[in-house]
Design an enzyme around this catalytic site. Sequence first.
Site, PDB file in Angstrom:
ATOM      1  N   HIS A   1      49.485  55.831  45.603  1.00  0.00           N
ATOM      2  CA  HIS A   1      49.632  55.193  44.285  1.00  0.00           C
ATOM      3  C   HIS A   1      49.307  56.209  43.198  1.00  0.00           C
ATOM      4  O   HIS A   1      48.322  56.936  43.292  1.00  0.00           O
ATOM      5  CB  HIS A   1      48.673  54.004  44.152  1.00  0.00           C
ATOM      6  CG  HIS A   1      48.714  53.390  42.787  1.00  0.00           C
ATOM      7  ND1 HIS A   1      49.706  52.524  42.401  1.00  0.00           N
ATOM      8  CD2 HIS A   1      47.918  53.569  41.695  1.00  0.00           C
ATOM      9  CE1 HIS A   1      49.516  52.167  41.145  1.00  0.00           C
ATOM     10  NE2 HIS A   1      48.436  52.789  40.691  1.00  0.00           N
TER      11      HIS A   1
ATOM     12  N   ASP B   1      46.027  39.011  39.331  1.00  0.00           N
ATOM     13  CA  ASP B   1      46.012  40.234  38.521  1.00  0.00           C
ATOM     14  C   ASP B   1      47.122  40.196  37.477  1.00  0.00           C
ATOM     15  O   ASP B   1      46.936  40.628  36.341  1.00  0.00           O
ATOM     16  CB  ASP B   1      46.166  41.478  39.401  1.00  0.00           C
ATOM     17  CG  ASP B   1      46.353  42.712  38.540  1.00  0.00           C
ATOM     18  OD1 ASP B   1      45.406  43.045  37.804  1.00  0.00           O
ATOM     19  OD2 ASP B   1      47.449  43.307  38.546  1.00  0.00           O
TER      20      ASP B   1
ATOM     21  N   ARG C   1      44.443  40.612  29.411  1.00  0.00           N
ATOM     22  CA  ARG C   1      43.657  41.768  28.945  1.00  0.00           C
ATOM     23  C   ARG C   1      44.443  42.580  27.928  1.00  0.00           C
ATOM     24  O   ARG C   1      43.889  43.119  26.973  1.00  0.00           O
ATOM     25  CB  ARG C   1      43.266  42.650  30.137  1.00  0.00           C
ATOM     26  CG  ARG C   1      42.174  42.028  31.002  1.00  0.00           C
ATOM     27  CD  ARG C   1      42.079  42.737  32.345  1.00  0.00           C
ATOM     28  NE  ARG C   1      41.901  44.152  32.214  1.00  0.00           N
ATOM     29  CZ  ARG C   1      42.452  45.072  33.027  1.00  0.00           C
ATOM     30  NH1 ARG C   1      43.201  44.710  34.043  1.00  0.00           N
ATOM     31  NH2 ARG C   1      42.242  46.349  32.831  1.00  0.00           N
TER      32      ARG C   1
ATOM     33  N   SER D   1      42.125  45.899  39.244  1.00  0.00           N
ATOM     34  CA  SER D   1      43.524  45.518  39.024  1.00  0.00           C
ATOM     35  C   SER D   1      44.452  46.370  39.914  1.00  0.00           C
ATOM     36  O   SER D   1      45.298  45.843  40.641  1.00  0.00           O
ATOM     37  CB  SER D   1      43.852  45.713  37.539  1.00  0.00           C
ATOM     38  OG  SER D   1      45.224  45.705  37.314  1.00  0.00           O
TER      39      SER D   1
ATOM     40  N   LYS E   1      46.380  45.143  44.042  1.00  0.00           N
ATOM     41  CA  LYS E   1      47.795  45.212  44.423  1.00  0.00           C
ATOM     42  C   LYS E   1      47.978  46.100  45.639  1.00  0.00           C
ATOM     43  O   LYS E   1      48.781  45.816  46.526  1.00  0.00           O
ATOM     44  CB  LYS E   1      48.627  45.730  43.242  1.00  0.00           C
ATOM     45  CG  LYS E   1      48.745  44.677  42.135  1.00  0.00           C
ATOM     46  CD  LYS E   1      49.339  45.211  40.858  1.00  0.00           C
ATOM     47  CE  LYS E   1      48.349  46.002  40.040  1.00  0.00           C
ATOM     48  NZ  LYS E   1      48.514  46.043  38.620  1.00  0.00           N
TER      49      LYS E   1
HETATM   50  N1  URA Z   1      47.354  49.647  35.710  1.00  0.00           N
HETATM   51  C1  URA Z   1      47.083  48.468  36.337  1.00  0.00           C
HETATM   52  O1  URA Z   1      47.787  48.072  37.269  1.00  0.00           O
HETATM   53  N2  URA Z   1      46.037  47.754  35.885  1.00  0.00           N
HETATM   54  C2  URA Z   1      45.244  48.136  34.874  1.00  0.00           C
HETATM   55  O2  URA Z   1      44.304  47.447  34.535  1.00  0.00           O
HETATM   56  C3  URA Z   1      45.539  49.357  34.247  1.00  0.00           C
HETATM   57  C4  URA Z   1      46.603  50.100  34.691  1.00  0.00           C
END
Ligand code: URA
Length: 435
Positions: free
Chosen positions: A82, A161, A168, A183, A187
Amino acid sequence: MRMYDLIMKKRNGGVLSPEEIRFMICHYTAGQIPDYQMSAMMMAIYFQGMNEEETLNLTMEMAKSGEMLDLSSIHGIKVDKHSTGGVGDKTSLALGPMVAACGIPVAKMSGRGLGHTGGTIDKLESFPGFSTSIDTEHFIRQVNDIGIAIMGQTKDLAPADKKLYALRDVTATVDNMSLIASSIMSKKLASGADAIVLDVKTGSGAFMKAEEDAFALAGEMVRIGNGAGRHTTAVVSDMDQPLGFAVGNALEVREAIDTLNGKGPEDFVELCLTLGAEMVVAGGRASSQAEARNMLMEKIEDGSALKKLAEFVEAQGGDSSYVYEPEKLPVAAMIKEVKAEKSGWISHIDCDEVGICSLILGGGRETKESDIDLSVGLVLAKKAGDTVQTGDVLVRLYGNDENKLCEAAERYIKACHIGDEPTAPHKFIKGIIRE
Ligand code: URA
């Protein structure tokens, strides 16, 4: 349990128990906690922070809020990569086939991009016919057959999320380390990989501009991943200027193909080898990073990584002849050269601004609904540290609209700083966090 009490507890600096975090995430996902209460909680967390245990519990609850992909029927250790994202980041396009050619199963979920260029899926759509709309069964079968598949993120991946990130975004609570780390990792954990390699970028084109923040985020995510029982490492890499030379969808695909042909830009090759070595070691195919790097280089030299890209494109409905004839990829109608107005050394390139140039040319999305032009973008001719003479080409802009080309050119000339003194070379790989 009442959300009001949990907000007050966090506001006063308390530590939320695993049950309290579970209650909050389950009820919020189910629409039983209103956005105004969750906004207050996010602000309380923003100011009071979360300890390591709370952050891990929050991550696990968000991961479990939707489908947890079960990849156990794929043979071998599945390693996912990632990146926190940046300008010219085409890493998955070259790294996926390189690692798959080493025998590591690559089962990746990717997204479309919002911002300066598309995401991995948009870039792959430069191959006519290519589709990531495949179901889980096809995805798993393809990884078992050819060692690599990429599918679009399902709607049911960590839905908590998705809701929280949107909240957010409009309540000024994005930039909290625990919230960002949980967050991203929720994933990744839901995507089912056994091991995770993170590429955390730092510099003017990165989410984390300051190096110390990038290391803190990397450390937090490594702790979460290992705490959740997934072998996790993080590489912190430079994003103070674009990665490689190409920015823009089809242009980046072409650069990734050049890389698999052994003709990649130095920084991009270094990043692929560094991340790839972590993945090959995590996947149990090499006992040291040095051995893994040699394996990866061999896969480029003997053509097997390029062949793997062609197999992958073909398996997902794309025209694989483009892998061997990249000149067939979409190319913009006009090329505009931007030239240096003075001699000296390139001291700095404002990376975010380069991303905006690509966006102006049509290579990215301003909103989720915008169309993307795969053919446009820019190719840098000079990078930080290079010498330039007045009139040298700094960048070539690829566009389909004269006005947009002029606007991007004006912007680029301001973003590319030429100094009177030689510049110290950038350290590209800033560090690796393994535990
Ligand atoms: N990328 C994400 O997936 N989440 C965040 O909070 C910030 C960047």
